[in-house]
Design an enzyme around this catalytic site. Sequence first.
Site, PDB file in Angstrom:
ATOM      1  N   HIS A  31       1.099  -1.310  -0.400  1.00  0.00           N
ATOM      2  CA  HIS A  31       0.147  -0.310   0.331  1.00  0.00           C
ATOM      3  C   HIS A  31       1.282   1.213  -0.663  1.00  0.00           C
ATOM      4  O   HIS A  31       0.980   1.891   0.843  1.00  0.00           O
ATOM      5  CB  HIS A  31      -0.753   0.154   1.584  1.00  0.00           C
ATOM      6  N   HIS A  54       1.539   5.077  -2.376  1.00  0.00           N
ATOM      7  CA  HIS A  54       1.006   5.596  -3.940  1.00  0.00           C
ATOM      8  C   HIS A  54       2.235   6.412  -4.335  1.00  0.00           C
ATOM      9  O   HIS A  54       2.892   7.268  -3.496  1.00  0.00           O
ATOM     10  CB  HIS A  54       0.562   6.674  -3.380  1.00  0.00           C
ATOM     11  N   HIS A  66      -9.307   0.553  -1.385  1.00  0.00           N
ATOM     12  CA  HIS A  66      -9.429   1.447  -0.161  1.00  0.00           C
ATOM     13  C   HIS A  66     -10.317   1.377   0.625  1.00  0.00           C
ATOM     14  O   HIS A  66     -11.468   1.983  -0.694  1.00  0.00           O
ATOM     15  CB  HIS A  66      -8.952   3.176  -0.557  1.00  0.00           C
ATOM     16  N   GLU A  95     -11.596   3.495   5.815  1.00  0.00           N
ATOM     17  CA  GLU A  95     -10.074   4.194   6.382  1.00  0.00           C
ATOM     18  C   GLU A  95     -10.933   5.510   6.807  1.00  0.00           C
ATOM     19  O   GLU A  95     -10.883   5.411   8.256  1.00  0.00           O
ATOM     20  CB  GLU A  95      -9.283   5.051   4.981  1.00  0.00           C
ATOM     21  N   ASP A  99       1.716   4.161   3.007  1.00  0.00           N
ATOM     22  CA  ASP A  99       0.691   5.267   2.106  1.00  0.00           C
ATOM     23  C   ASP A  99       1.267   5.818   1.293  1.00  0.00           C
ATOM     24  O   ASP A  99       1.529   6.007   0.290  1.00  0.00           O
ATOM     25  CB  ASP A  99      -0.157   5.271   3.101  1.00  0.00           C
ATOM     26  N   ASP A 100       1.571   7.417   1.989  1.00  0.00           N
ATOM     27  CA  ASP A 100       2.215   8.444   1.256  1.00  0.00           C
ATOM     28  C   ASP A 100       3.507   9.092   2.214  1.00  0.00           C
ATOM     29  O   ASP A 100       3.520  10.003   2.728  1.00  0.00           O
ATOM     30  CB  ASP A 100       1.604   9.679   1.026  1.00  0.00           C
TER      31      ASP A 100
HETATM   32  N1  ADE Z   1      -4.392   8.485  -2.000  1.00  0.00           N
HETATM   33  C1  ADE Z   1      -2.897   8.489  -1.742  1.00  0.00           C
HETATM   34  N2  ADE Z   1      -3.070   7.916  -0.118  1.00  0.00           N
HETATM   35  C2  ADE Z   1      -4.506   7.918   0.224  1.00  0.00           C
HETATM   36  C3  ADE Z   1      -5.230   7.567   1.009  1.00  0.00           C
HETATM   37  N3  ADE Z   1      -4.897   7.239   2.062  1.00  0.00           N
HETATM   38  N4  ADE Z   1      -6.580   7.429   0.793  1.00  0.00           N
HETATM   39  C4  ADE Z   1      -7.445   7.878   0.000  1.00  0.00           C
HETATM   40  N5  ADE Z   1      -6.462   8.288  -1.047  1.00  0.00           N
HETATM   41  C5  ADE Z   1      -5.428   7.825  -1.022  1.00  0.00           C
HETATM   42 ZN    ZN Z   2      -3.629   4.832   0.215  1.00  0.00          ZN
END
Ligand code: ADE
Ligand code: ZN
Length: 350
Positions: A31, A33, A211, A214, A292-293
């Site tokens: 997971h 991006h 996703h 969340e 994630d990011d």
């Molecule tokens: N795009 C990038 N990170 C995300 C996240 N945590 N939830 C939904 N979309 C995303």
């Molecule tokens: Zn994500």
Amino acid sequence: MNRLNLIEQVNAHDQLATSDFVRLLPKTELHLHLEGSLEPELMFKLAARNNVVLPYATIEEVKAAYDFHNLQSFLDIYYQCADVLRTEQDFFDLTWAYLLECQRDGIVHVEPFFDPQTHTERGIDIGIVIKGITRALAQAEQELGISSGLILCFLRHLSEEQAIECLQQAKPYLEHFIGVGLDSSELGHPPGKFTRVFAQARELGLRAVAHAGEEGPADYIVDALDILKVDRIDHGVRCVEDEDLMTRLVADQITLTVCPLSNTRLKVFSHMSEHNILQLLDQDVAVMVNADDPAFFGGYLMQNFDALIEHLDMTRLQAVKLALNSITGSFMSAEQQQSHIEKLLHIAKA
Ligand code: ADE
Ligand code: ZN
């Protein structure tokens, strides 16, 4: 191996700091991006290279802007930052920088996400995006020994027609990705909105993830499983609100790709000490750890593990189980998985 043996063997590593022990374990990341791994330094470099004017003058200003109160407040900035990505080389540089972080963190296999619509909506050909990313992934397999499978995500704030068009545009590059996903603004955009495009993707032989749970309710997790027929759930931490779903996740060993630092930065949990990942693990839900990011949320995979060590007293046995779940939850072949599991157990035993 029986459970008690594993506990004894894992504890035999007392001389190593837990963080160093975790770094040594073979792990996957499922997971991530790629656009979310754009570090401010690279963003400024690409802005200069492509003559893009950023709304920030300094790296300090960028970092100050990364003060989020929910998912949408993050997404607004995240899409704005992606504007510096223009050429095949930009997508290569972005992906390669992430893969070097993987090497540092002991990651042996990645299944990263990319959002083609973020780029095609700005007039960038999907082929430029895919070629840049896949060139870096191929080089990582050769030079770093990191295997991969790319996942194309649809933006759920856009329409299903736009997602279908995106899948059409991606068809000439089918050999370069293994699955589709669903990301962006969750609330108000339930999985059922994307029924047809996920059915089309599965007919093409692609795997599916989404996703769900969340910010959205547990129902979205159920719908992702039942309607989109996903193989695993991204985030999924709100599953605890539905007892039947919890029973199903354990019985079917459905992988949840959990992202601890993301969840605290986006206020899904008010503090890391409140995060439920280890409770889920102890209830035999197949959770695993992801960044994630990372450029926006304060760290890559090992920083996520370090946060669990610091705030949740994660044990080595829990770390081994999380690493194991990261391997079994991947789309690697059974043989590839087995080979990583053997190495993992060997390290846990040493
Ligand atoms: N795009 C990038 N990170 C995300 C996240 N945590 N939830 C939904 N979309 C995303
Ligand atoms: Zn994500």
